[in-house]
Design a protein around this motif. Structure first.
Motif, short mmCIF file in Angstrom:
data_model
loop_
_atom_site.label_atom_id
_atom_site.label_comp_id
_atom_site.label_asym_id
_atom_site.label_seq_id
_atom_site.Cartn_x
_atom_site.Cartn_y
_atom_site.Cartn_z
N LYS A 1 -0.37 -1.59 -2.13
CA LYS A 1 0.48 -2.18 -1.11
C LYS A 1 1.91 -1.68 -1.31
N LEU A 2 2.57 -1.38 -0.20
CA LEU A 2 3.93 -0.87 -0.27
C LEU A 2 4.87 -1.94 -0.80
N PHE A 3 5.59 -1.61 -1.85
CA PHE A 3 6.52 -2.55 -2.46
C PHE A 3 7.62 -2.93 -1.47
N GLY A 4 7.92 -4.23 -1.38
CA GLY A 4 9.02 -4.72 -0.57
C GLY A 4 8.66 -5.10 0.85
N VAL A 188 4.68 7.22 -3.46
CA VAL A 188 3.64 7.45 -4.46
C VAL A 188 3.05 6.09 -4.82
N SER A 189 1.82 6.10 -5.29
CA SER A 189 1.22 4.87 -5.79
C SER A 189 1.02 5.00 -7.29
N ILE A 190 1.19 3.89 -7.98
CA ILE A 190 1.02 3.87 -9.43
C ILE A 190 0.23 2.63 -9.81
N TYR A 191 -0.75 2.81 -10.69
CA TYR A 191 -1.58 1.68 -11.13
C TYR A 191 -2.02 1.93 -12.56
N TYR A 200 5.35 2.94 -4.06
CA TYR A 200 6.81 2.94 -4.10
C TYR A 200 7.37 4.12 -3.32
N GLU A 201 8.49 3.88 -2.69
CA GLU A 201 9.22 4.93 -1.99
C GLU A 201 10.10 5.66 -3.00
N PHE A 202 10.21 6.97 -2.85
CA PHE A 202 11.09 7.70 -3.75
C PHE A 202 11.97 8.67 -2.96
#
Length: 372
Positions: A1-4, A188-191, A200-202
């Motif tokens: 899920k997109l943060f924020g 990117v996604s991180i898990y 997260y957007e970068f």
């Protein structure tokens, strides 16, 4: 899920509580503001006045006074000057009773785009809350504030959401401002072994280290030498990269980052397993013998097989196991069995031994031997 995505949703969009706060001397009075004017001395006035469409208030005995566009301190000085000219010895106390709201446009990839009436002290953060928050796949790092037809400010909400820094978000909106939320460009996604797995957007130039910090760092079980980055190639195929240094590894749009767990070997322990009253692990120390951990008269079960138990022992040099058998008939013997770090001691039931000696087991191994 997109943060924020849900950060700004679900809050009230009422900011009228600011109306009860005192304003600073440099607050600019606007048409529609309501002032409470108290005059005493040569003339007595205690009345509320609304700044009309011409920017004026009309005080009986003083006449019309133009206040719109003046700072709060300058407005007070102007009233004092008129009083000194006409009513010597009269004092004035002026306060703001109500502050006219501002019309702000909030547009783009948000839940309820449109025009919103916001309090005079509203900031870009208040504006996003008023619009119900952002839609999925919205950029939180490139929110644009337009003023008088040109870009006035770019807002990166990660400063607040990740670093807790609100200093760059205190810019007060003006009447007619437009906030524009665009779609996300790079994510990117991180898990895995991170504290807050998410998408997260970068920004261009940010590295794997930045993304890990967005995720609030790694867990105590993370293996920083075992990070796998799945990346889509221009051919449509995928490849897996293993970053050597998170500080210098440049991420790309669409990367999927997995921080693997460290499956390190447990050292300095002994485990007791099987048919005893309290199977568990013990810390190992020099000189430890099995008799320190088990007493035959109290720790065996009614169905524990006493003729045979076994220690499974790892040779750390050869990485091979050996097996040491012993009986459970003599405590003095148990007291002489030295234990090494990593030893696993197994105790069997009588039923276990009967099964191992059954025809089914012996027939199985005979067939395996013939095949070999």
């Amino acid at each position: 899920k997109l943060f924020g995505t849900d950060i700004f949703a679900g809050y009230t969009n009422e900011f009228n509580f600011y109306d009860s706060l005192s304003v600073s001397d440099d607050y600019i009075i606007k048409i529609g503001d309501v002032l409470n004017v108290y005059l005493y001395g040569g003339i007595d006035v205690n009345q509320e006045f609304k700044v009309d469409n011409q920017g004026l208030i009309l005080i009986e005995g003083l006449g019309s006074i133009s206040l719109a566009g003046l700072s709060f301190s300058d407005a007070l000085k102007k009233v004092d000057e008129l009083l000194n000219e006409q009513y010597v010895g009269t004092e004035a106390i002026i306060s703001l009773k109500e502050i006219k709201s501002k019309q702000v446009f909030i547009l783009g990839n948000i839940r309820t785009p449109g025009t919103f009436a916001l309090n005079a002290f509203s900031t870009p953060l208040n504006a996003l809350i008023s619009a119900g928050g952002i839609m999925p796949n919205s950029s939180l790092r490139n929110v644009r504030l337009l003023r008088d037809g040109s870009e006035y400010l770019k807002v990166d909400f990660y400063d607040l959401l990740i670093n807790g820094d609100s200093s760059k978000l205190d810019s007060v909106l003006k009447d007619g401002d437009t906030m524009l939320v665009s779609g996300i460009k790079n994510s990117v996604s991180i898990y895995g072994e991170v504290i807050r797995p998410a998408v997260y957007e970068f920004k261009e130039g940010e590295t794997l280290e930045n993304v890990i910090s967005f995720a609030l760092g790694v867990s105590p079980f993370a293996d920083m030498r075992s990070i796998a980055v799945t990346r889509m190639l221009t051919s449509g195929q995928k490849t897996i990269l293993n970053p050597v240094d998170a500080k210098t590894f440049k991420i790309e749009n669409g990367d999927v980052i997995k921080v693997n767990a460290s499956n390190g070997q447990v050292v300095n322990y002994i485990s007791l397993n099987g048919a005893i009253r309290n199977p568990r692990e013990f810390p190992h120390k020099d000189g430890l013998v099995l008799g320190n951990l088990i007493r035959l008269e109290s720790d065996l079960l009614a169905n524990t097989y006493t003729g045979f138990a076994v220690i499974k022992r790892l040779n750390f040099a050869s990485r091979a196991y050996s097996y040491v058998g012993f009986s459970l008939t003599n405590q003095a013997l148990i007291n002489t069995i030295s234990l090494n770090s990593g030893d696993q001691v197994y105790f069997f039931t009588q039923q276990d031994i009967q099964f191992l000696q059954s025809n089914a087991i012996s027939s199985y191994f005979k067939k395996k031997a013939l095949l070999l």
